[in-house]
Design a protein around this motif. Structure first.
Motif, PDB file in Angstrom:
ATOM      1  N   GLY A  25       0.778  -1.318  -0.090  1.00 19.63           N
ATOM      2  CA  GLY A  25      -0.148  -0.071   0.221  1.00 19.63           C
ATOM      3  C   GLY A  25       0.791   1.094   0.060  1.00 19.63           C
ATOM      4  O   GLY A  25       2.042   1.187  -0.041  1.00 19.63           O
ATOM      5  N   GLY A  26       0.182   2.296   0.072  1.00 24.37           N
ATOM      6  CA  GLY A  26       0.813   3.530   0.260  1.00 24.37           C
ATOM      7  C   GLY A  26       2.041   3.908  -1.091  1.00 24.37           C
ATOM      8  O   GLY A  26       1.783   3.600  -2.245  1.00 24.37           O
ATOM      9  N   PRO A  27       2.952   4.331  -0.703  1.00 19.79           N
ATOM     10  CA  PRO A  27       4.105   4.821  -1.449  1.00 19.79           C
ATOM     11  C   PRO A  27       4.616   3.850  -2.166  1.00 19.79           C
ATOM     12  O   PRO A  27       5.106   3.674  -3.493  1.00 19.79           O
ATOM     13  CB  PRO A  27       5.159   5.657  -0.616  1.00 19.79           C
ATOM     14  N   GLU A  28       4.751   2.600  -1.480  1.00 14.06           N
ATOM     15  CA  GLU A  28       5.171   1.097  -2.197  1.00 14.06           C
ATOM     16  C   GLU A  28       4.131   0.805  -3.412  1.00 14.06           C
ATOM     17  O   GLU A  28       4.817   0.483  -4.513  1.00 14.06           O
ATOM     18  CB  GLU A  28       5.389   0.161  -1.255  1.00 14.06           C
ATOM     19  N   LEU A  29       3.212   0.784  -3.304  1.00 17.65           N
ATOM     20  CA  LEU A  29       2.132   0.622  -4.221  1.00 17.65           C
ATOM     21  C   LEU A  29       2.315   1.484  -5.373  1.00 17.65           C
ATOM     22  O   LEU A  29       2.227   0.982  -6.584  1.00 17.65           O
ATOM     23  CB  LEU A  29       0.583   0.404  -3.755  1.00 17.65           C
ATOM     24  N   VAL A  30       2.197   2.737  -5.056  1.00 19.82           N
ATOM     25  CA  VAL A  30       2.425   3.717  -6.278  1.00 19.82           C
ATOM     26  C   VAL A  30       3.675   3.402  -6.979  1.00 19.82           C
ATOM     27  O   VAL A  30       3.565   3.537  -8.469  1.00 19.82           O
ATOM     28  CB  VAL A  30       2.481   5.340  -5.626  1.00 19.82           C
ATOM     29  N   ALA A  31       4.842   3.102  -6.432  1.00 24.65           N
ATOM     30  CA  ALA A  31       5.877   2.835  -7.277  1.00 24.65           C
ATOM     31  C   ALA A  31       6.005   1.684  -8.022  1.00 24.65           C
ATOM     32  O   ALA A  31       6.557   1.847  -9.149  1.00 24.65           O
ATOM     33  CB  ALA A  31       7.187   2.852  -6.032  1.00 24.65           C
ATOM     34  N   ALA A  46      -4.417 -13.382 -13.141  1.00 28.38           N
ATOM     35  CA  ALA A  46      -5.049 -14.621 -13.473  1.00 28.38           C
ATOM     36  C   ALA A  46      -5.956 -14.981 -12.349  1.00 28.38           C
ATOM     37  O   ALA A  46      -6.300 -16.347 -12.254  1.00 28.38           O
ATOM     38  CB  ALA A  46      -3.711 -15.644 -13.487  1.00 28.38           C
ATOM     39  N   SER A  47      -6.576 -14.101 -11.692  1.00 22.84           N
ATOM     40  CA  SER A  47      -7.498 -14.277 -10.535  1.00 22.84           C
ATOM     41  C   SER A  47      -8.690 -15.110 -11.261  1.00 22.84           C
ATOM     42  O   SER A  47      -9.049 -14.698 -12.295  1.00 22.84           O
ATOM     43  CB  SER A  47      -7.824 -13.472  -9.783  1.00 22.84           C
ATOM     44  N   GLU A  48      -9.296 -15.998 -10.610  1.00 20.60           N
ATOM     45  CA  GLU A  48     -10.597 -16.510 -10.948  1.00 20.60           C
ATOM     46  C   GLU A  48     -11.744 -16.110 -10.121  1.00 20.60           C
ATOM     47  O   GLU A  48     -12.794 -16.696 -10.170  1.00 20.60           O
ATOM     48  CB  GLU A  48     -10.359 -17.973 -10.853  1.00 20.60           C
ATOM     49  N   HIS A  49     -11.588 -15.315  -9.259  1.00 15.04           N
ATOM     50  CA  HIS A  49     -12.767 -15.073  -8.315  1.00 15.04           C
ATOM     51  C   HIS A  49     -12.690 -13.520  -7.848  1.00 15.04           C
ATOM     52  O   HIS A  49     -12.780 -13.118  -6.480  1.00 15.04           O
ATOM     53  CB  HIS A  49     -12.203 -16.043  -7.030  1.00 15.04           C
ATOM     54  N   GLU A  50     -12.378 -12.692  -8.673  1.00 12.02           N
ATOM     55  CA  GLU A  50     -12.481 -11.112  -8.369  1.00 12.02           C
ATOM     56  C   GLU A  50     -13.875 -10.771  -8.438  1.00 12.02           C
ATOM     57  O   GLU A  50     -14.455 -11.048  -9.211  1.00 12.02           O
ATOM     58  CB  GLU A  50     -11.524 -10.378  -9.234  1.00 12.02           C
ATOM     59  N   GLY A  51     -14.018  -9.879  -7.406  1.00 14.36           N
ATOM     60  CA  GLY A  51     -15.395  -9.046  -7.547  1.00 14.36           C
ATOM     61  C   GLY A  51     -15.020  -7.667  -8.389  1.00 14.36           C
ATOM     62  O   GLY A  51     -14.406  -8.146  -9.520  1.00 14.36           O
ATOM     63  N   PHE A  52     -15.492  -6.454  -8.254  1.00 14.23           N
ATOM     64  CA  PHE A  52     -15.076  -5.252  -8.778  1.00 14.23           C
ATOM     65  C   PHE A  52     -13.596  -4.931  -8.486  1.00 14.23           C
ATOM     66  O   PHE A  52     -13.505  -4.869  -7.626  1.00 14.23           O
ATOM     67  CB  PHE A  52     -15.945  -4.175  -8.433  1.00 14.23           C
ATOM     68  N   CYS A  53     -12.804  -5.390  -9.252  1.00 13.87           N
ATOM     69  CA  CYS A  53     -11.369  -5.673  -9.269  1.00 13.87           C
ATOM     70  C   CYS A  53     -10.758  -4.381  -8.870  1.00 13.87           C
ATOM     71  O   CYS A  53     -10.136  -3.727 -10.081  1.00 13.87           O
ATOM     72  CB  CYS A  53     -10.885  -6.487 -10.213  1.00 13.87           C
ATOM     73  N   LEU A  54     -10.593  -3.672  -7.836  1.00 10.55           N
ATOM     74  CA  LEU A  54      -9.902  -2.421  -7.709  1.00 10.55           C
ATOM     75  C   LEU A  54      -8.280  -2.380  -8.190  1.00 10.55           C
ATOM     76  O   LEU A  54      -8.038  -1.227  -8.502  1.00 10.55           O
ATOM     77  CB  LEU A  54      -9.881  -2.069  -6.030  1.00 10.55           C
ATOM     78  N   PRO A  55      -7.573  -3.119  -7.972  1.00  4.55           N
ATOM     79  CA  PRO A  55      -6.331  -3.167  -8.726  1.00  4.55           C
ATOM     80  C   PRO A  55      -6.265  -2.991 -10.045  1.00  4.55           C
ATOM     81  O   PRO A  55      -5.379  -2.259 -10.646  1.00  4.55           O
ATOM     82  CB  PRO A  55      -5.588  -4.436  -8.227  1.00  4.55           C
ATOM     83  N   LEU A  56      -7.383  -3.481 -10.812  1.00  2.00           N
ATOM     84  CA  LEU A  56      -7.390  -3.382 -12.209  1.00  2.00           C
ATOM     85  C   LEU A  56      -7.797  -1.801 -12.488  1.00  2.00           C
ATOM     86  O   LEU A  56      -7.254  -1.136 -13.421  1.00  2.00           O
ATOM     87  CB  LEU A  56      -8.332  -4.116 -12.937  1.00  2.00           C
TER      88      LEU A  56
END
Length: 159
Positions: free
Chosen positions: A49-55, A66-76
């Motif tokens: 999270g935070g700065p590491e995720l942004v980087a 390759a997830s098979e079970h996402e809801g509304f996928c926030l990382p995308l």
């Protein structure tokens, strides 16, 4: 930088896998233990999270799930906001999340097709740029849509 394909036929790259080792059903799409895939570099981490995720998003060439079970996928959504092309499985709510802003692969496909898809996307600038532009459009479309519409539509799907 960022996510890339495996060594050899698909080039070299760095793969960052978010989440604890062995977690999630998407692990099989990568083809087995990291050391058996002949990847130049695999980093397996925990929650980011935070700065590491942004980087990580800034350094990535692409975002692959390759997830098979996402809801509304926030990382995308985050990937689209950072202007990153996406390769994902066409399952659960992922197609609805990304619209036409990702290269969607069939659920039953494994690591070879994923590697080929990433290699094609990274080597084909017009295709990649089209996905990035579609991602920007998708984010704008979702920002204009009132949250209550999504909630009501989700309820109607369940009923």
């Amino acid at each position: 930088g960022g996510a890339g394909a495996g060594a050899g036929r698909w080039g070299t790259g760095r793969v960052v896998r978010e989440g604890p080792p062995g977690a999630g059903r998407s692990r099989g799409a990568l083809g087995g233990p990291e050391d058996e895939r002949n990847l130049a570099s695999v980093t397996v981490g925990g929650p980011v999270g935070g700065p590491e995720l942004v980087a990580l998003f800034r350094a990535a060439d692409a975002v692959v799930t390759a997830s098979e079970h996402e809801g509304f996928c926030l990382p995308l959504l985050e990937a689209m906001a950072f202007g990153k092309p996406i390769v994902a499985r066409a399952c659960a709510a992922i197609p609805e999340t990304v619209g036409d802003a990702a290269l969607l692969l069939p659920l039953d496909q494994g690591p070879i097709l994923f590697a080929e898809a990433v290699a094609e996307m990274l080597s084909n600038a017009p295709f990649r740029d089209g996905l990035v532009a579609a991602g920007r459009d998708r984010i704008e479309e979702l920002e204009r849509r009132p949250p209550t519409v999504d909630f009501v539509e989700s309820l109607l799907e369940v009923v």
